[in-house]
Design a protein around this motif. Structure first.
Motif, mmCIF file in Angstrom:
data_model
loop_
_atom_site.group_PDB
_atom_site.id
_atom_site.type_symbol
_atom_site.label_atom_id
_atom_site.label_comp_id
_atom_site.label_asym_id
_atom_site.label_seq_id
_atom_site.Cartn_x
_atom_site.Cartn_y
_atom_site.Cartn_z
ATOM 1 N N ARG A 62 1.053 11.991 5.748
ATOM 2 C CA ARG A 62 -0.016 11.803 5.299
ATOM 3 C C ARG A 62 -0.425 10.450 4.853
ATOM 4 O O ARG A 62 -1.526 10.108 4.543
ATOM 5 C CB ARG A 62 -0.326 12.848 4.581
ATOM 6 C CG ARG A 62 -0.075 14.389 5.321
ATOM 7 C CD ARG A 62 -1.432 14.444 6.251
ATOM 8 N NE ARG A 62 -1.230 15.722 7.184
ATOM 9 C CZ ARG A 62 -0.699 15.927 8.332
ATOM 10 N NH1 ARG A 62 -0.702 14.844 9.027
ATOM 11 N NH2 ARG A 62 -0.632 16.995 8.899
ATOM 12 N N TYR A 63 0.853 9.712 4.193
ATOM 13 C CA TYR A 63 0.435 8.532 3.548
ATOM 14 C C TYR A 63 1.255 7.404 3.994
ATOM 15 O O TYR A 63 2.215 7.571 4.531
ATOM 16 C CB TYR A 63 0.960 8.834 1.892
ATOM 17 C CG TYR A 63 -0.067 10.019 1.370
ATOM 18 C CD1 TYR A 63 -1.246 9.667 0.894
ATOM 19 C CD2 TYR A 63 0.414 11.244 1.379
ATOM 20 C CE1 TYR A 63 -2.305 10.562 0.347
ATOM 21 C CE2 TYR A 63 -0.625 12.317 0.849
ATOM 22 C CZ TYR A 63 -1.810 11.958 0.309
ATOM 23 O OH TYR A 63 -2.449 12.783 -0.178
ATOM 24 N N GLU A 65 2.642 3.886 2.220
ATOM 25 C CA GLU A 65 2.996 2.978 0.959
ATOM 26 C C GLU A 65 3.147 1.701 1.516
ATOM 27 O O GLU A 65 3.623 1.280 2.482
ATOM 28 C CB GLU A 65 4.214 3.330 0.476
ATOM 29 C CG GLU A 65 4.574 2.761 -1.162
ATOM 30 C CD GLU A 65 5.915 3.044 -1.646
ATOM 31 O OE1 GLU A 65 6.329 2.353 -2.367
ATOM 32 O OE2 GLU A 65 6.341 4.325 -1.374
ATOM 33 N N THR A 76 -0.338 3.612 -2.519
ATOM 34 C CA THR A 76 -0.099 4.803 -1.399
ATOM 35 C C THR A 76 -1.669 5.041 -0.766
ATOM 36 O O THR A 76 -2.505 5.158 -1.620
ATOM 37 C CB THR A 76 0.261 5.906 -1.742
ATOM 38 O OG1 THR A 76 1.320 5.623 -2.846
ATOM 39 C CG2 THR A 76 0.524 7.149 -1.108
ATOM 40 N N ALA A 78 -4.035 7.171 1.973
ATOM 41 C CA ALA A 78 -3.986 8.269 2.957
ATOM 42 C C ALA A 78 -4.457 8.103 4.432
ATOM 43 O O ALA A 78 -5.263 7.161 4.401
ATOM 44 C CB ALA A 78 -5.162 9.105 2.320
ATOM 45 N N CYS A 119 6.182 5.548 5.544
ATOM 46 C CA CYS A 119 5.181 6.455 5.723
ATOM 47 C C CYS A 119 5.629 7.553 4.795
ATOM 48 O O CYS A 119 7.116 7.589 4.530
ATOM 49 C CB CYS A 119 5.322 7.019 7.094
ATOM 50 S SG CYS A 119 4.416 6.102 8.275
ATOM 51 N N SER A 122 4.004 12.931 1.000
ATOM 52 C CA SER A 122 3.104 13.061 0.047
ATOM 53 C C SER A 122 2.950 11.765 -1.049
ATOM 54 O O SER A 122 3.877 10.910 -0.572
ATOM 55 C CB SER A 122 3.718 14.131 -1.036
ATOM 56 O OG SER A 122 5.036 13.773 -1.631
ATOM 57 N N ARG A 123 2.089 11.783 -1.907
ATOM 58 C CA ARG A 123 1.716 10.509 -2.597
ATOM 59 C C ARG A 123 3.087 10.245 -3.511
ATOM 60 O O ARG A 123 3.563 11.155 -4.153
ATOM 61 C CB ARG A 123 0.460 10.980 -3.559
ATOM 62 C CG ARG A 123 -0.731 10.659 -2.873
ATOM 63 C CD ARG A 123 -1.882 10.537 -3.860
ATOM 64 N NE ARG A 123 -1.675 9.176 -4.358
ATOM 65 C CZ ARG A 123 -2.960 8.376 -4.299
ATOM 66 N NH1 ARG A 123 -3.970 8.864 -3.858
ATOM 67 N NH2 ARG A 123 -3.147 7.284 -4.794
ATOM 68 N N ALA A 130 -5.155 4.561 -6.277
ATOM 69 C CA ALA A 130 -5.661 4.135 -5.137
ATOM 70 C C ALA A 130 -6.945 3.207 -5.179
ATOM 71 O O ALA A 130 -7.284 2.415 -4.338
ATOM 72 C CB ALA A 130 -6.062 5.310 -3.967
#
Length: 138
Positions: A62-63, A65, A76, A78, A119, A122-123, A130
């Motif tokens: 989902r994130y 970096e 990070t 989304a 990738c 989670s954060r 952000a």
């Protein structure tokens, strides 16, 4: 004439094969993201080829970096809110991301982040908020 319908003859097989294809596609997406993450973390690149945005989301990542090479800031981002087509490779997202911190210190209009790191599911706790990262949307 008591002939059986095509649904009763082939329906279960078609549903089973479609389910297996979905599972195989999901597994392939996970493996592609893992391979890209390993390449990026071990060798710091090359970012190309990278999985596409839709594949990363399908694999559960989902994130993204990213790291600014100017100020060494890690952010990070989304992936599910990125306004880009799902077929766009992840490495092409770099050109749309800007670093506010570098822009303020250099007086330039939004300098680019230059490197995707990995990738993530989670954060990252180590990432800064952000708000320092801006995605220029079209």
């Amino acid at each position: 004439m008591g002939s059986r319908s095509r649904e009763s003859m082939f329906g279960a097989t078609v549903r089973h094969l479609a389910e297996r294809a979905t599972e195989a596609r999901s597994e392939a997406d996970v493996l592609a993201c893992r391979a890209w993450n390993a390449r990026m973390l071990a060798f710091q690149g090359p970012a190309q080829p990278s999985p596409v945005l839709g594949d990363a989301l399908n694999a559960g990542y989902r994130y993204l970096e990213v790291k600014c090479l100017g100020c060494e800031t890690h952010q990070t981002v989304a992936l599910d809110i990125v306004r880009r087509p799902k077929w766009m490779p992840i490495h092409e997202l770099e050109r749309y991301m800007r670093c506010k911190q570098c822009s303020r210190s250099n007086g330039q209009p939004f300098r680019h982040f230059r490197q995707s790191v990995a990738c993530a599911f989670s954060r990252s706790d180590q990432a800064r908020p952000a708000r320092n990262c801006v995605s220029s949307g079209h």
